[in-house]
Design an enzyme around this catalytic site. Structure first.
Site, PDB file in Angstrom:
ATOM      1  N   CYS A 125      76.695  48.297  38.680  1.00 16.84           N
ATOM      2  CA  CYS A 125      76.988  46.873  38.903  1.00 16.84           C
ATOM      3  C   CYS A 125      77.674  46.893  40.181  1.00 16.84           C
ATOM      4  CB  CYS A 125      78.097  46.242  37.941  1.00 16.84           C
ATOM      5  SG  CYS A 125      77.943  46.819  36.018  1.00 16.84           S
ATOM      6  N   ALA A 126      76.855  46.802  41.167  1.00 15.85           N
ATOM      7  CA  ALA A 126      77.054  47.333  42.681  1.00 15.85           C
ATOM      8  C   ALA A 126      77.614  46.073  43.292  1.00 15.85           C
ATOM      9  CB  ALA A 126      75.923  47.799  43.390  1.00 15.85           C
ATOM     10  N   LYS A 144      82.452  48.785  46.791  1.00 16.85           N
ATOM     11  CA  LYS A 144      82.493  50.388  46.137  1.00 16.85           C
ATOM     12  C   LYS A 144      81.063  51.112  46.674  1.00 16.85           C
ATOM     13  CE  LYS A 144      85.513  49.400  42.639  1.00 16.85           C
ATOM     14  NZ  LYS A 144      85.830  47.993  42.722  1.00 16.85           N
ATOM     15  N   ASP A 155      81.547  49.579  37.540  1.00 15.60           N
ATOM     16  CA  ASP A 155      82.535  48.335  38.028  1.00 15.60           C
ATOM     17  C   ASP A 155      82.109  47.019  37.087  1.00 15.60           C
ATOM     18  OD1 ASP A 155      84.439  47.195  39.299  1.00 15.60           O
ATOM     19  OD2 ASP A 155      83.848  47.098  41.058  1.00 15.60           O
ATOM     20  N   PRO A 191      79.862  42.818  44.935  1.00  9.46           N
ATOM     21  CA  PRO A 191      79.048  42.571  46.208  1.00  9.46           C
ATOM     22  C   PRO A 191      79.066  43.892  47.246  1.00  9.46           C
ATOM     23  CG  PRO A 191      81.379  42.064  46.200  1.00  9.46           C
ATOM     24  CD  PRO A 191      81.180  42.558  44.781  1.00  9.46           C
ATOM     25  N   GLY A 192      79.363  44.985  46.843  1.00  9.72           N
ATOM     26  CA  GLY A 192      79.066  46.135  47.683  1.00  9.72           C
ATOM     27  C   GLY A 192      79.978  46.949  48.073  1.00  9.72           C
ATOM     28  N   GLU A 245      72.306  45.822  40.953  1.00 10.14           N
ATOM     29  CA  GLU A 245      72.956  44.511  40.414  1.00 10.14           C
ATOM     30  C   GLU A 245      72.131  43.529  39.886  1.00 10.14           C
ATOM     31  OE1 GLU A 245      75.225  41.363  40.466  1.00 10.14           O
ATOM     32  OE2 GLU A 245      76.074  43.470  41.178  1.00 10.14           O
ATOM     33  N   CYS A 301      88.813  45.350  37.461  1.00  6.21           N
ATOM     34  CA  CYS A 301      89.797  44.846  38.004  1.00  6.21           C
ATOM     35  C   CYS A 301      90.606  43.981  37.193  1.00  6.21           C
ATOM     36  CB  CYS A 301      89.456  44.083  39.176  1.00  6.21           C
ATOM     37  SG  CYS A 301      90.740  43.612  40.517  1.00  6.21           S
TER      38      CYS A 301
END
Length: 506
Positions: free
Chosen positions: A315-316, A321, A386, A318-319, A340, A439
């Site tokens: 689940c990349a 990680k 993520d 907005p980038g 994504e 998060c």
């Protein structure tokens, strides 16, 4: 009057905390009818109102709309800082201010025009949460109201803010606390969080091994401005090089870099616009919370049996990680595939990876993470999940999230999280590792998700995430006993990131 003119060294107050001379100064202005006063406000307040309207009307995030708004208004230095505090502070303390404004109006706040309601909140924050002189807070907000709402509403704003200004912030807090029916309600209104969020965070503290009495400190940390943290992506730049670049580009007077507490890749930017740093523009560095960096570093550092060649960020977007993982992968000859679900977020991932050597990136693909095996051959060595979540761990940076989320959002998100974690495990080779990250410290999004997935599988075991994180940290972080990691704003100064490491067994 500019934002700088509105900032004062703090008014003198009497024994009850009231500002001396406030009525006299206010009355000097209030002898003028609103139609006779200035018809606008300064650029910093205009930007703050623009941000609040974007957040309300377009479901935008303040941290995404504020920087371009500041650039359009050509604000920097103290005026940019004023606009930032005014917008963010108003959003963070919206619940407290709404409770105060309700006591200063003769109508329900929900019946007030949305623009006028935001203007009242901006005025309340200047009066009660910032070092702005009373006359400046009122007159400038009334001028803003005249431009954006009209003469009649500006008179209403004038009257309401005058009532707000009759008491100090401390006096208002005492009134609100005395009227709260129970402790959760008191914490909710004074800490400016929905009551359900207060309960969820208190439960999360105890579930993750901390004391429930820390809830007030946690709410206070959520209402404090987060530091601007940068990541220096390994193989492209280090913190020393980033610091030198900032000094060369922005000058020591305007900004400087100091190393962060735990992550060796993290540095705190003290002043200045990150977008003006060449390394950030080039992609060798980026804005990224230290907790976000730590969980990626821990996944990369955890012991692995066998090959270590193919990594996946499921689940990349907005980038952030993905950019750090790809740079780490490149240092050891591995490659990262970034997946994504949303095309516009996939483009952000591509942008985040622009500085990473091409041989460290397998590609960026668009699709539902739950169907990753339908689009790839699987067999990944390290996988980052993520997962989409309520975002209750990032309320310092996205204060509007607390007002958008509802308890009913949690079950659907938890179901999606379980499905994504299951898909990630299926895509991992025997002996490979999966990092489950949110998060959010919410129990239903962290421990319960992992426990549910483990209960249905016999080919997975917990790995020691705490040891992996300690192995990469510059100093020993305060972690409760156990294998999982839960970071906290009031303890670690990071977002409340959760990390569980799982190993696929044979």
């Amino acid at each position: 009057m500019s934002a700088r003119d509105g900032e004062r060294r703090g008014p003198r107050r009497d024994a009850k905390g009231r500002e001396r001379g406030a009525v006299r100064r206010y009355d000097e202005r209030s002898t003028l009818a609103p139609s006779a006063r200035r018809k606008g406000s300064d650029a910093a307040r205009e930007v703050a109102l623009e941000v609040l309207r974007e957040v309300a009307d377009a479901d935008a995030y303040a941290n995404l709309v504020l920087p371009p708004a500041l650039r359009r208004a050509r604000l920097d230095g103290r005026d940019a800082a004023f606009a930032t505090e005014l917008a963010y502070g108003t959003l963070r303390l919206q619940g407290r201010y709404d409770a105060i404004l309700t006591r200063c109006t003769d109508r329900a706040l929900t019946d007030v025009d949305p623009v006028v309601r935001d203007l009242l909140r901006l005025g309340a924050h200047q009066l009660l949460g910032m070092r702005v002189a009373t006359h400046a807070a009122v007159s400038e907000t009334v001028g803003l109201a005249r431009v954006h709402a009209g003469t009649g509403p500006s008179r209403f704003v004038n009257a309401v803010l005058r009532r707000v200004s009759e008491r100090s912030s401390q006096e208002w807090e005492e009134i609100l606390a005395s009227e709260a029916p129970d402790d959760d309600s008191r914490l909710a209104v004074l800490g400016s969080h929905p009551a359900w969020v207060v309960r969820a965070l208190r439960e999360a503290l105890t579930a993750h091994g901390r004391d429930a009495t820390e809830i007030e400190a946690l709410l206070e940390a959520n209402n404090a401005a987060a530091r601007v943290t940068l990541v220096a992506r390994p193989g492209l730049l280090d913190v020393t090089g980033l610091s030198e670049e900032v000094a060369d580009e922005l000058g020591d007077r305007e900004a400087r870099i100091v190393p962060a507490r735990y992550a060796p890749t993290a540095a705190i930017l003290q002043g200045g616009d990150p977008a003006s740093i060449p390394a950030v523009r080039a992609g060798a560095a980026a804005v990224q919370d230290e907790g976000s960096q730590l969980v990626a570093l821990a996944l990369a550092a955890a012991p692995l049996d066998g090959r270590d060649e193919r990594w996946l960020d499921l689940c990349a977007g907005p980038g952030g990680k993905a950019g750090l993982l790809a740079s780490l992968a490149g240092e050891r000859g591995a490659r990262l595939l970034a997946n994504e679900a949303q095309p516009h977020r996939a483009r952000l991932v591509e942008q985040a990876l622009r500085a990473v050597p091409a041989d460290a990136v397998e590609g960026v693909v668009v699709g539902d993470g739950r169907t990753i095996l339908e689009r790839t051959e699987g067999g990944f060595d390290r996988v980052m999940v993520d997962a989409p979540c309520t975002g209750l761990g990032a309320l310092r940076r996205r204060p509007e999230s607390r007002w958008r989320r509802e308890p009913s959002d949690v079950p659907a998100l938890a179901r999606l999280q379980r499905e994504l974690l299951g898909a990630a495990l299926d895509a991992t080779r025997p002996g490979g590792l999966v990092a489950y990250v949110t998060c959010s410290p919410h129990l239903a999004e962290t421990r319960l998700v992992v426990d549910d997935v483990l209960a249905g599988r016999s080919d997975v075991e917990r790995a020691d995430a705490a040891s992996a994180l300690r192995s990469v940290a510059l100093k020993e972080p305060e972690l409760v006993p156990g294998t999982d990691v839960q970071l906290w704003p009031h303890v670690h100064g990071t977002d409340a990131m959760h990390l569980t490491l799982l190993r696929r067994t044979r």
